[in-house]
Every structure is written in C-alpha cells, then in structure tokens.
Design a protein around this motif. Structure first.
Motif, PDB file in Angstrom:
ATOM      1  N   ILE A  90      39.360  33.321  20.126  1.00 55.48           N
ATOM      2  CA  ILE A  90      39.519  32.017  20.809  1.00 55.48           C
ATOM      3  C   ILE A  90      38.444  31.848  21.408  1.00 55.48           C
ATOM      4  O   ILE A  90      38.019  32.318  22.480  1.00 55.48           O
ATOM      5  CB  ILE A  90      40.841  32.258  21.786  1.00 55.48           C
ATOM      6  N   HIS A  91      37.823  30.614  21.094  1.00 56.62           N
ATOM      7  CA  HIS A  91      36.565  30.118  21.610  1.00 56.62           C
ATOM      8  C   HIS A  91      36.728  29.385  22.914  1.00 56.62           C
ATOM      9  O   HIS A  91      37.779  29.007  23.399  1.00 56.62           O
ATOM     10  CB  HIS A  91      35.811  29.096  20.517  1.00 56.62           C
ATOM     11  N   GLY A  92      35.654  29.019  23.559  1.00 58.37           N
ATOM     12  CA  GLY A  92      35.736  28.446  24.892  1.00 58.37           C
ATOM     13  C   GLY A  92      35.443  26.898  24.769  1.00 58.37           C
ATOM     14  O   GLY A  92      35.397  26.310  23.594  1.00 58.37           O
ATOM     15  N   LEU A  93      35.585  26.245  25.969  1.00 58.43           N
ATOM     16  CA  LEU A  93      35.389  24.811  26.047  1.00 58.43           C
ATOM     17  C   LEU A  93      33.897  24.257  25.490  1.00 58.43           C
ATOM     18  O   LEU A  93      33.102  25.153  25.715  1.00 58.43           O
ATOM     19  CB  LEU A  93      35.291  24.356  27.571  1.00 58.43           C
ATOM     20  N   SER A  94      34.140  23.191  24.766  1.00 58.22           N
ATOM     21  CA  SER A  94      33.022  22.597  23.811  1.00 58.22           C
ATOM     22  C   SER A  94      32.641  23.612  22.477  1.00 58.22           C
ATOM     23  O   SER A  94      31.775  23.160  21.736  1.00 58.22           O
ATOM     24  CB  SER A  94      31.651  22.537  24.548  1.00 58.22           C
ATOM     25  N   GLY A  95      33.361  24.709  22.430  1.00 56.92           N
ATOM     26  CA  GLY A  95      32.911  25.562  21.363  1.00 56.92           C
ATOM     27  C   GLY A  95      33.826  25.193  20.042  1.00 56.92           C
ATOM     28  O   GLY A  95      34.640  24.123  19.795  1.00 56.92           O
ATOM     29  N   SER A  96      33.617  26.321  19.142  1.00 51.20           N
ATOM     30  CA  SER A  96      34.247  26.161  17.858  1.00 51.20           C
ATOM     31  C   SER A  96      34.324  27.427  17.182  1.00 51.20           C
ATOM     32  O   SER A  96      33.880  28.561  17.876  1.00 51.20           O
ATOM     33  CB  SER A  96      33.681  25.315  16.868  1.00 51.20           C
ATOM     34  N   ARG A  97      34.897  27.730  15.917  1.00 50.15           N
ATOM     35  CA  ARG A  97      34.962  29.208  15.596  1.00 50.15           C
ATOM     36  C   ARG A  97      33.530  29.585  15.260  1.00 50.15           C
ATOM     37  O   ARG A  97      33.346  30.918  15.184  1.00 50.15           O
ATOM     38  CB  ARG A  97      35.743  28.874  14.068  1.00 50.15           C
ATOM     39  N   ARG A  98      32.581  28.681  15.130  1.00 47.96           N
ATOM     40  CA  ARG A  98      31.267  29.323  14.797  1.00 47.96           C
ATOM     41  C   ARG A  98      30.545  29.900  15.895  1.00 47.96           C
ATOM     42  O   ARG A  98      29.472  30.565  15.728  1.00 47.96           O
ATOM     43  CB  ARG A  98      30.372  27.883  14.829  1.00 47.96           C
ATOM     44  N   TRP A  99      31.180  30.087  17.199  1.00 48.70           N
ATOM     45  CA  TRP A  99      30.609  30.701  18.182  1.00 48.70           C
ATOM     46  C   TRP A  99      30.709  32.270  18.153  1.00 48.70           C
ATOM     47  O   TRP A  99      30.339  33.113  18.645  1.00 48.70           O
ATOM     48  CB  TRP A  99      31.467  30.382  19.464  1.00 48.70           C
ATOM     49  N   TRP A 100      31.676  32.817  17.038  1.00 52.60           N
ATOM     50  CA  TRP A 100      32.007  34.218  16.633  1.00 52.60           C
ATOM     51  C   TRP A 100      30.990  34.588  15.574  1.00 52.60           C
ATOM     52  O   TRP A 100      31.391  35.653  15.022  1.00 52.60           O
ATOM     53  CB  TRP A 100      33.406  34.355  16.535  1.00 52.60           C
ATOM     54  N   ARG A 101      30.245  33.874  14.953  1.00 52.59           N
ATOM     55  CA  ARG A 101      29.525  34.344  13.607  1.00 52.59           C
ATOM     56  C   ARG A 101      28.654  35.691  13.804  1.00 52.59           C
ATOM     57  O   ARG A 101      28.750  36.260  12.858  1.00 52.59           O
ATOM     58  CB  ARG A 101      28.782  33.279  13.211  1.00 52.59           C
TER      59      ARG A 101
END
Length: 246
Positions: free
Chosen positions: A28-39
C-alpha cells in the motif's frame, strides 16, 4: 507491465496488480504515490509471495476520485480482500499507506497475518501547510533518480486531492489503536526522513507489542526506494518467520 485489475465498491474504484506465487502480500503506497513506488521491491518479493499492489482511491490509476480517509481506506481494503477470498496477508504500507495498514490490522485483524510499517504517518501532527513545507527537503534527501516519479504522481493526483488526504491523515491519531495491533510487526524507517522524523518511528514501534524496529542510516522518507536491497532483505527475513513462503 502487469495486468491491471479493478474492484468497485459503490462509487469507489480500487485498482491493483497481482503477480508472483506463494502466500498473499499486499503493498500500500503513501500520499501522492502509486503502485510504481514499489518497483525496486517487486522482483525480490514476488519470488516468494503472491504480491497485490494497489492504487488507493484518488491516486495513480485510481485518480479522479475524491480520496478516502485513512480509516475508510482500511475498511475498503478489507472488503476488497474479502471479495478475493484472500487468506490473511502480509501487509506492507508506506507513509499514509502504513497509517492505513495499521488501521487495517487493528480494525480487521482477521485480514492481516503480519505487518510492515514503512515511515508510517500515524503519529504525525501539525497544520497541513507546515507539513507540506518539509516536502522539498524530504524529496531531496532520497534517491535523485526517483524524484521524477514523485513529481509525476503528485501532479496527476492533483493539489486538491493532496490537501484533502493530508488533512485527513493529520487529523487521525492511531495512538489508541496501537495496543489493538496483535500481529507480528516490523517498523522500518529512514534515518534521514525529513517528513516523518525518526523519533516518531521509534514511538510507533514502542507502541506495538513485540514490534521490531529497523533503521536504514542513509535512507530518507521513501526507505524502500532509498535502501531497496536492504529493505527487501529485512522484510523477507522478518516474514520468513511469520508468513513462510511456499
């Protein structure tokens, strides 16, 4: 790119991808984030777990919707997990996503097998505009090559969504919920986090019975990006004792 799936709950739309094999894991990403933050984490995690990566309502591919509060987001995720008949999952949340994950574990303990909180915002307080003043320093403290991703995802979420979500999380105090978290928990922090300072990470870990606390000295707020290899190793080592991979 992984195939994107969609879950609808009334007027709300939660989008997610799924890949890998083994017990379920939710990111689960954070504020302003998306799935892409876990790449930078997916390859390592998907080798051992079936990894579900969500875009929260109002963000990423689920943008153009009014964001939910952190408690409402936790309840929505619990209903989504139920719709998939998921067994209790390892839940990993960053920043606001960690805040949501803590509520998920406290409010829906049957859904969570183990919990990883990454620079979670649950104890953060202050006026939204004062917190926003720390954003440039927080972004610059991390990996320079990740800055375009931060800027792009913030821009597509939009200022109105960012302000609403920030006000929501700052108004929500999880202090009283921490004692209700009974699942094995790992709290991960970046020593250089300028947005959610390290003392808040220490207080968070001390508030959860039996929680482990790991600090990456050279990481900032987006610790799973700034110290990706160390993060992947610590998470997999922790989960191996709690949610053994198939």
């Amino acid at each position: 790119m992984h195939e994107r799936h969609e879950y609808r709950d009334g007027t709300y739309r939660l989008t997610y991808t799924v890949d890998g094999s083994g017990p379920p894991m939710l990111l689960i990403h954070g504020l302003s984030g998306s799935r892409r933050w876990w790449r930078r984490n997916l390859h390592a995690l998907q080798a051992h777990y079936t990894v579900y990566v969500v875009d929260l309502v109002g963000f990423g591919s689920a943008r153009r919707q009014r964001p939910l509060g952190v408690r409402e987001s936790a309840d929505l995720i619990a209903r989504w997990m139920g719709s998939l008949n998921l067994t209790p999952a390892a839940v990993v949340g960053h920043s606001m996503g960690g805040h949501i994950s803590a509520h998920l574990a406290a409010r829906h303990p049957d859904r969570v097998a183990a919990l990883v909180l990454v620079c979670a915002s649950g104890l953060l307080r202050g006026d939204w505009w004062r917190v926003a003043l720390h954003l440039p320093r927080a972004a610059l403290a991390g990996k320079a090559d990740f800055l375009p991703t931060i800027m792009f995802d913030a821009a597509r979420a939009g200022l109105v969504t960012l302000v609403r979500a920030t006000r929501s999380l700052l108004a929500d105090d999880i202090t009283d919920f921490l004692a209700r978290i009974q699942v094995p928990t790992l709290v991960v922090w970046g020593a250089r986090d300028a947005l959610v300072p390290l003392p808040l990470g220490k207080a968070l870990s001390e508030g959860i019975q039996g929680a482990q606390f790991v600090v990456f000295p050279r990481a900032g707020h987006v610790a799973m990006v700034d110290a990706a290899a160390d993060f992947n190793r610590e998470v997999l080592t922790f989960l191996a004792a709690q949610v053994p991979a198939a």
